[in-house]
Design a protein around this motif. Structure first.
Motif, short mmCIF file in Angstrom:
data_model
loop_
_atom_site.label_atom_id
_atom_site.label_comp_id
_atom_site.label_asym_id
_atom_site.label_seq_id
_atom_site.Cartn_x
_atom_site.Cartn_y
_atom_site.Cartn_z
N PRO A 1 45.78 -10.61 27.80
CA PRO A 1 45.42 -11.41 26.85
C PRO A 1 45.80 -11.22 25.55
O PRO A 1 46.59 -10.24 25.12
CB PRO A 1 43.88 -10.45 26.75
CG PRO A 1 43.75 -9.89 28.04
CD PRO A 1 44.92 -9.58 28.52
N SER B 1 43.04 -17.51 28.50
CA SER B 1 43.65 -16.66 27.32
C SER B 1 44.92 -17.55 26.96
O SER B 1 45.88 -16.84 26.65
CB SER B 1 43.30 -15.59 27.30
OG SER B 1 44.26 -14.85 28.18
N SER C 1 47.44 -24.71 21.60
CA SER C 1 47.28 -23.32 21.49
C SER C 1 48.78 -22.53 21.69
O SER C 1 48.83 -21.45 21.59
CB SER C 1 46.79 -22.79 22.51
OG SER C 1 46.90 -23.06 23.97
N PHE D 1 49.94 -15.20 30.74
CA PHE D 1 48.55 -15.37 30.64
C PHE D 1 47.46 -14.98 31.26
O PHE D 1 47.98 -15.08 32.55
CB PHE D 1 48.07 -17.07 29.85
CG PHE D 1 48.98 -17.61 29.04
CD1 PHE D 1 48.82 -17.21 27.74
CD2 PHE D 1 50.13 -18.28 29.14
CE1 PHE D 1 49.50 -17.62 26.51
CE2 PHE D 1 50.93 -18.81 28.42
CZ PHE D 1 50.84 -18.58 26.89
#
Length: 414
Positions: free
Chosen positions: A213, A237, A266, A233
């Motif tokens: 994480p 997350s 992200s 990952f």
């Protein structure tokens, strides 16, 4: 000095037995004819006491001398013992009389065949410190032996990272290669995870693999030495943010075998300065892949897995078309295809610098080989293609002759 004869005399010299007058109580009347005898006994006792005191004093002096002699003998023994160890080490095959610099280079080749060493007392480099004193000195004075480390945050949490800090401090100023495994269970923790002990070493790191994480602000500090960054990952997350300048970053690896990649919202990387890129997810949308290709203006080697080249009408990047994507820097491209539609990807790509192409189909012979689209891609790109490797698709074999005419000197493996 006290000799053995005198010591024997001190220990075994006889003491005169006194006349026995014990039948007279001290308060009783002693006959006058016994008084002279009593005075003789008293005189004798005084003489005996004086003699015994002299012997005790002499023995005390002898013991002091013996203690001094014992201390000197122990000191000489320690010197002889040290000389013994030293000369045994000289004769030992382990030393081989090699210069320390050469022995240190040999030690480096004993390291485990991995980019990140897991500490173990029975493996290199720690085991080298136990062979002999000379090896220990050489191992501890070879910083590159300690520049690679795999770190468990769960293990570090019990000791505040002391074990890992001692290891990495031996590397001194050598660039570090670190794998950090975030194996902490944070579900019941009230306070955020603290990695303050790790931050100074991140600033010294040239190769970092973060596994697990994400941690907020992980790379907020000085990480200007970082040249390779890998992140694995877990679950959903997916978060990569590099707010700090990374002028040396040239290689990036993004991977998750449980997540799909449909967007770059992200993921914030300095794409324009990368020379090598690997994207390994359970599924990567073709639109996202093409977006990455357009951002990486200097990248030379690209690997993507597993790319889904079917149209995805409900993705966040629906307006991004699968056409017109040109990259002038890619020399090597490796693609793992999970669904049909590879032809659409060939229609969208133009790679003028491509020299090597590797395509793997996850389902053998399930989808046809896109011959027309591939031929158009090669013609349009005008690339100096030298190697083509196609795995698990026999449909390409019927077109090998045509491809060899199109690209003389091409080596093609199926």
């Amino acid at each position: 000095m006290i000799g053995p004869d005198l010591l024997n005399d001190l220990l075994h010299s006889p003491i005169l037995e006194p006349l026995s007058l014990s039948y007279y109580p001290p308060t009783s009347h002693v006959p006058s004819d016994k008084v002279q005898t009593i005075h003789a006994v008293v005189t004798q006792r005084k003489s005996q006491l004086a003699a015994l005191d002299d012997r005790i004093e002499l023995l005390n002096h002898a013991m002091e001398e013996l203690q001094v002699i014992q201390a000197r003998l122990k000191e000489k023994r320690a010197i002889v013992q040290e000389s013994l160890k030293y000369h045994e080490a000289l004769a030992s095959p382990a030393r081989c009389l090699l210069p320390s610099e050469l022995l240190g280079e040999i030690f480096l080749r004993c390291l485990p065949q991995t980019n990140y060493v897991t500490p173990s007392s029975n493996e290199c480099p720690m085991v080298l410190t136990k062979v002999c004193r000379h090896w220990r000195v050489v191992a501890l004075s070879t910083p590159r032996l300690w520049a690679s480390l795999s770190i468990s945050l769960l293990r570090a949490n019990t000791t505040s990272g002391d074990e890992y800090k001692r290891w990495l401090e031996k590397a001194r100023s050598v660039p570090l290669s670190l794998r950090v495994v975030h194996d902490m269970d944070l579900s019941d923790r009230k306070e955020p995870l603290s990695i303050q002990w790790l931050r100074p070493f991140l600033g010294q790191c040239s190769d970092l693999w973060w596994h697990g994480p994400p941690v907020q602000g992980l790379l907020d500090g000085s990480v200007q030495s970082l040249s390779r960054f890998q992140v694995t990952f877990h679950k959903a997350s997916i978060l990569v943010s590099i707010p700090s300048p990374m002028p040396r970053l040239r290689s990036a690896v993004l991977q998750s075998m449980t997540c799909d990649l449909h967007s770059l919202r992200s993921i914030d990387l300095p794409w324009h300065q990368l020379l090598e890129l690997k994207i390994q997810f359970a599924l990567v949308s073709s639109a996202t892949f093409l977006q990455v290709i357009s951002l990486c203006t200097q990248v030379q080697r690209v690997s993507v897995s597993s790319i889904c080249v079917d149209p995805l009408p409900q993705t966040d990047l629906q307006p991004f078309p699968l056409i017109g994507t040109v990259n002038h820097s890619i020399h090597q491209l490796e693609v793992n295809v999970i669904r049909a539609g590879l032809g659409n990807l060939f229609e969208a790509l133009t790679l003028p610098a491509l020299e090597e192409l590797v395509i793997r189909f996850c389902s053998p012979d399930m989808y046809p080989w896109p011959h027309k689209q591939f031929s158009a891609f090669v013609t349009r790109s005008k690339c100096p293609l030298k190697w083509v490797t196609i795995h698990r698709n026999k449909g390409v074999e019927s077109h090998l002759t045509e491809y060899l005419k199109m690209l003389p000197g091409l080596k093609m493996v199926t």
